[in-house]
Structures are given as structure tokens and as C-alpha cells.
Scaffold this motif. Sequence first.
Motif, PDB file in Angstrom:
ATOM      1  N   LEU A  13       0.836  32.074  18.819  1.00 29.67           N
ATOM      2  CA  LEU A  13       1.176  33.345  19.466  1.00 29.67           C
ATOM      3  C   LEU A  13       1.022  33.233  20.978  1.00 29.67           C
ATOM      4  O   LEU A  13       1.890  33.679  21.738  1.00 29.67           O
ATOM      5  CB  LEU A  13       0.270  34.455  18.929  1.00 29.67           C
ATOM      6  CG  LEU A  13       0.603  35.890  19.370  1.00 29.67           C
ATOM      7  CD1 LEU A  13       1.995  36.278  18.890  1.00 29.67           C
ATOM      8  CD2 LEU A  13      -0.445  36.865  18.829  1.00 29.67           C
ATOM      9  N   VAL A  14      -0.090  32.620  21.410  1.00 33.46           N
ATOM     10  CA  VAL A  14      -0.332  32.437  22.841  1.00 33.46           C
ATOM     11  C   VAL A  14       0.754  31.552  23.453  1.00 33.46           C
ATOM     12  O   VAL A  14       1.262  31.824  24.554  1.00 33.46           O
ATOM     13  CB  VAL A  14      -1.728  31.820  23.086  1.00 33.46           C
ATOM     14  CG1 VAL A  14      -1.880  31.415  24.557  1.00 33.46           C
ATOM     15  CG2 VAL A  14      -2.818  32.809  22.707  1.00 33.46           C
ATOM     16  N   SER A  15       1.114  30.495  22.733  1.00 34.77           N
ATOM     17  CA  SER A  15       2.169  29.603  23.207  1.00 34.77           C
ATOM     18  C   SER A  15       3.495  30.345  23.349  1.00 34.77           C
ATOM     19  O   SER A  15       4.244  30.128  24.313  1.00 34.77           O
ATOM     20  CB  SER A  15       2.325  28.435  22.231  1.00 34.77           C
ATOM     21  OG  SER A  15       3.387  27.598  22.615  1.00 34.77           O
ATOM     22  N   SER A  16       3.773  31.234  22.401  1.00 35.23           N
ATOM     23  CA  SER A  16       4.994  32.031  22.459  1.00 35.23           C
ATOM     24  C   SER A  16       4.986  32.955  23.669  1.00 35.23           C
ATOM     25  O   SER A  16       5.991  33.091  24.378  1.00 35.23           O
ATOM     26  CB  SER A  16       5.146  32.852  21.179  1.00 35.23           C
ATOM     27  OG  SER A  16       6.239  33.723  21.264  1.00 35.23           O
ATOM     28  N   TYR A  17       3.834  33.590  23.925  1.00 38.75           N
ATOM     29  CA  TYR A  17       3.706  34.496  25.077  1.00 38.75           C
ATOM     30  C   TYR A  17       3.883  33.730  26.397  1.00 38.75           C
ATOM     31  O   TYR A  17       4.551  34.207  27.315  1.00 38.75           O
ATOM     32  CB  TYR A  17       2.350  35.189  25.059  1.00 38.75           C
ATOM     33  CG  TYR A  17       2.206  36.253  23.993  1.00 38.75           C
ATOM     34  CD1 TYR A  17       3.332  36.847  23.433  1.00 38.75           C
ATOM     35  CD2 TYR A  17       0.951  36.667  23.535  1.00 38.75           C
ATOM     36  CE1 TYR A  17       3.216  37.820  22.451  1.00 38.75           C
ATOM     37  CE2 TYR A  17       0.822  37.642  22.556  1.00 38.75           C
ATOM     38  CZ  TYR A  17       1.957  38.211  22.019  1.00 38.75           C
ATOM     39  OH  TYR A  17       1.838  39.176  21.060  1.00 38.75           O
ATOM     40  N   ILE A  18       3.257  32.554  26.467  1.00 38.73           N
ATOM     41  CA  ILE A  18       3.371  31.743  27.690  1.00 38.73           C
ATOM     42  C   ILE A  18       4.822  31.354  27.931  1.00 38.73           C
ATOM     43  O   ILE A  18       5.317  31.405  29.063  1.00 38.73           O
ATOM     44  CB  ILE A  18       2.481  30.488  27.591  1.00 38.73           C
ATOM     45  CG1 ILE A  18       0.999  30.876  27.618  1.00 38.73           C
ATOM     46  CG2 ILE A  18       2.781  29.527  28.743  1.00 38.73           C
ATOM     47  CD1 ILE A  18       0.056  29.720  27.397  1.00 38.73           C
ATOM     48  N   SER A  19       5.509  30.979  26.854  1.00 37.59           N
ATOM     49  CA  SER A  19       6.915  30.601  26.967  1.00 37.59           C
ATOM     50  C   SER A  19       7.756  31.753  27.494  1.00 37.59           C
ATOM     51  O   SER A  19       8.613  31.564  28.363  1.00 37.59           O
ATOM     52  CB  SER A  19       7.436  30.147  25.604  1.00 37.59           C
ATOM     53  OG  SER A  19       8.811  29.872  25.656  1.00 37.59           O
ATOM     54  N   VAL A  20       7.494  32.952  26.984  1.00 36.50           N
ATOM     55  CA  VAL A  20       8.243  34.134  27.431  1.00 36.50           C
ATOM     56  C   VAL A  20       7.956  34.427  28.902  1.00 36.50           C
ATOM     57  O   VAL A  20       8.863  34.692  29.694  1.00 36.50           O
ATOM     58  CB  VAL A  20       7.899  35.359  26.559  1.00 36.50           C
ATOM     59  CG1 VAL A  20       8.504  36.628  27.159  1.00 36.50           C
ATOM     60  CG2 VAL A  20       8.394  35.157  25.142  1.00 36.50           C
ATOM     61  N   VAL A  21       6.672  34.379  29.280  1.00 30.85           N
ATOM     62  CA  VAL A  21       6.286  34.657  30.673  1.00 30.85           C
ATOM     63  C   VAL A  21       6.922  33.651  31.630  1.00 30.85           C
ATOM     64  O   VAL A  21       7.453  34.029  32.678  1.00 30.85           O
ATOM     65  CB  VAL A  21       4.745  34.642  30.822  1.00 30.85           C
ATOM     66  CG1 VAL A  21       4.344  34.660  32.298  1.00 30.85           C
ATOM     67  CG2 VAL A  21       4.129  35.836  30.118  1.00 30.85           C
ATOM     68  N   VAL A  22       6.865  32.374  31.272  1.00 28.01           N
ATOM     69  CA  VAL A  22       7.450  31.335  32.133  1.00 28.01           C
ATOM     70  C   VAL A  22       8.957  31.527  32.262  1.00 28.01           C
ATOM     71  O   VAL A  22       9.513  31.416  33.367  1.00 28.01           O
ATOM     72  CB  VAL A  22       7.134  29.933  31.574  1.00 28.01           C
ATOM     73  CG1 VAL A  22       7.930  28.875  32.321  1.00 28.01           C
ATOM     74  CG2 VAL A  22       5.641  29.645  31.691  1.00 28.01           C
ATOM     75  N   SER A  23       9.617  31.854  31.150  1.00 29.80           N
ATOM     76  CA  SER A  23      11.066  32.082  31.185  1.00 29.80           C
ATOM     77  C   SER A  23      11.403  33.255  32.092  1.00 29.80           C
ATOM     78  O   SER A  23      12.323  33.178  32.922  1.00 29.80           O
ATOM     79  CB  SER A  23      11.596  32.354  29.777  1.00 29.80           C
ATOM     80  OG  SER A  23      11.368  31.259  28.925  1.00 29.80           O
ATOM     81  N   ILE A  24      10.673  34.339  31.937  1.00 27.26           N
ATOM     82  CA  ILE A  24      10.908  35.527  32.762  1.00 27.26           C
ATOM     83  C   ILE A  24      10.656  35.215  34.230  1.00 27.26           C
ATOM     84  O   ILE A  24      11.445  35.574  35.109  1.00 27.26           O
ATOM     85  CB  ILE A  24      10.014  36.696  32.294  1.00 27.26           C
ATOM     86  CG1 ILE A  24      10.432  37.166  30.904  1.00 27.26           C
ATOM     87  CG2 ILE A  24      10.079  37.864  33.285  1.00 27.26           C
ATOM     88  CD1 ILE A  24       9.485  38.160  30.273  1.00 27.26           C
ATOM     89  N   ALA A  25       9.541  34.531  34.510  1.00 26.08           N
ATOM     90  CA  ALA A  25       9.175  34.224  35.898  1.00 26.08           C
ATOM     91  C   ALA A  25      10.232  33.340  36.568  1.00 26.08           C
ATOM     92  O   ALA A  25      10.632  33.600  37.707  1.00 26.08           O
ATOM     93  CB  ALA A  25       7.815  33.546  35.940  1.00 26.08           C
ATOM     94  N   LEU A  26      10.679  32.296  35.869  1.00 29.90           N
ATOM     95  CA  LEU A  26      11.673  31.385  36.444  1.00 29.90           C
ATOM     96  C   LEU A  26      12.990  32.093  36.725  1.00 29.90           C
ATOM     97  O   LEU A  26      13.589  31.929  37.799  1.00 29.90           O
ATOM     98  CB  LEU A  26      11.908  30.197  35.504  1.00 29.90           C
ATOM     99  CG  LEU A  26      10.794  29.149  35.448  1.00 29.90           C
ATOM    100  CD1 LEU A  26      11.110  28.100  34.392  1.00 29.90           C
ATOM    101  CD2 LEU A  26      10.630  28.467  36.813  1.00 29.90           C
ATOM    102  N   VAL A  27      13.446  32.875  35.753  1.00 29.53           N
ATOM    103  CA  VAL A  27      14.724  33.568  35.920  1.00 29.53           C
ATOM    104  C   VAL A  27      14.642  34.593  37.046  1.00 29.53           C
ATOM    105  O   VAL A  27      15.536  34.675  37.896  1.00 29.53           O
ATOM    106  CB  VAL A  27      15.134  34.249  34.591  1.00 29.53           C
ATOM    107  CG1 VAL A  27      16.340  35.144  34.813  1.00 29.53           C
ATOM    108  CG2 VAL A  27      15.449  33.210  33.541  1.00 29.53           C
ATOM    109  N   LEU A  28      13.578  35.380  37.085  1.00 31.99           N
ATOM    110  CA  LEU A  28      13.425  36.381  38.142  1.00 31.99           C
ATOM    111  C   LEU A  28      13.240  35.728  39.509  1.00 31.99           C
ATOM    112  O   LEU A  28      13.712  36.245  40.523  1.00 31.99           O
ATOM    113  CB  LEU A  28      12.244  37.305  37.833  1.00 31.99           C
ATOM    114  CG  LEU A  28      12.412  38.241  36.633  1.00 31.99           C
ATOM    115  CD1 LEU A  28      11.151  39.078  36.443  1.00 31.99           C
ATOM    116  CD2 LEU A  28      13.627  39.150  36.819  1.00 31.99           C
TER     117      LEU A  28
END
Length: 292
Positions: A13-28
Motif C-alpha cells: 500500500l505504501v509503495s502504491s502511495y509513493i508511486s502515485v505521489v511521484v507520478s503526480i509530482a513529476l507531471v505537475l
Amino acid sequence: MASSFDKYQKRKLVSSYISVVVSIALVLFLLGCLGLFIFNAKKVADHFKEQVVMTIYLNESAKEVEVDQLKKRLAMADYTKSTTYVSKEEAAEIMKAENGEDFMDYLGFNPLQNSIDVYLKADFVTNDVINEITEELSTKSFVEDIRYDNDLVFIMNNNVKKITFWVLIISALFTLIAVLLINSSIRLAVYSKRFIIKTMQMVGATKTFIRRPFVYKSVQLGIIGALLALAAMAVVLYYLNQSFPELQLLNEPLLLVALFVGIFLLGIIITWMSTFIATQRFLNLKTDQLYY
């Protein structure tokens, strides 16, 4: 055994959250950098335009008082950004430094002329306007010649128009890609919990009740990702301002604040909408459809 499984699920779950945060951060972050470029595109174009020099060559008969009057007139003109008087002696020194040898040793005299370098404001750097200025100044009897790089001005203005057009196209495409990437990351995160969603629905939980924690968590991740993106943007902006102070990137704080707030709100809005749509999709699926 149960404890090990729970730890595995938490790590996943933590890995999934980190993946989402990193994706959002990079795109933004990339979207924010594109916004910085768009906001400063005119400023950058103006900076290069104002490097174009119009040189007024004065003949030998020019009187000091006439030259002074011309310099004052140029300084007060609407089209002038700055002027520099270059004497024939200074011109000879510049040429000597550029060529590495003193050409006067061969000629025995200085063939160069006194001149005034005029740097125009960006809005006046067009061939038509410069030609009008040239015609007006050429009426002075002590002005022998006026020169500027006609081809450079034409190419520069033409390229600015092309770049502006393509930047708008790329901005629209990149915004669409950003939305799709963030939406994909959120959907994958919700997809991993589709059975939990269906179980809650089967025991009588309403759609709003089921959707609320998913939306809340996604918005939290969106905020974290947006803050990381803004921090990276601030670092890039600081570096560019230190490297290119002449661009004055920090001279319009309201635009920068608007951009940063826009990126922050975009992170929240996209994650909220993506989570709402993704959860709604799984809420509307039948149980046997969850396996496909």
C-alpha cells in the motif's frame, strides 16, 4: 502468518502511495516548468530583440554640439532602450582585441568612424519600424550611414511567431497528457482495492460513504505531490534567476504566485476527479466483472 501478510499488504500500500505521489509530482513539475516558460516567453524574446544594435556612423565633419544633440534626442526617443557612443579610437581598440593584431600598423591611419550604437526597445524591433527610424535619422547632414542586421531582425520576428504557435499547441497536448497520466496512476491505486469497494457496497454502504475515504486519500496524495512539484519549481526558478539575472524572472511576483497556486489546485482537482470517476466505475460493476 497473518502478521507477515499484513506487513506485506502495508508495504504494498505504501509503495502504491509513493508511486502515485511521484507520478503526480513529476507531471505537475513538468507542467509547471512549461507554465514558467510560457509566462516568460515574451520576456525572453524581448531580451534577444533588445540585443539587436542599430549603428549610426558619423562623418568627420560632425560637430560636437550636433553629436550631443543627436545623443540627447535618441535618449529621449520612445524607441530607444539605451545608446553608446563609440569613438573611432575605441572602435580601433575593439577591432584590435577581436582580431589579435593592430590593423593600423599596415594602413598607417585609422579608417574607422565615430558612431552611436542604438539598442531599441523590443516592440520597435521590426524591419518596418527600423526603416522608418533610419529614414528619419538619415536626414541629418552629419550622419553618413546607418546599419543594422536586417536579416537577423526578420528571422527573429518570424521565429518568435512560429515558437509562440507551437508552444500553445504543445501546452495543450502536455496538459492533456498530464491529466491522463495522473488519472492512470489514481485508477491503478483504486483498482487494487476494487474488492474492498464491492464488499462495502454488498453490506449496505452507500456510494458516497464508500467513495469518501478514497477521495480524501487521493486528495492528500495530490497535495503532497503538488508541494513536491512546487518545491522543485522553486529550485529551478532560483537557479535560472541566478544564472540569467538579465531576464528578471522574479520581477512579476503576482504571475508566479498565480502559477504556483494554479499548479497546487490542479494537483487537487485532477486527483479528486480521477478518484471520483474511478470509484464510480467500480461501484457500477457487477461482482463477476471485477476479475476482468
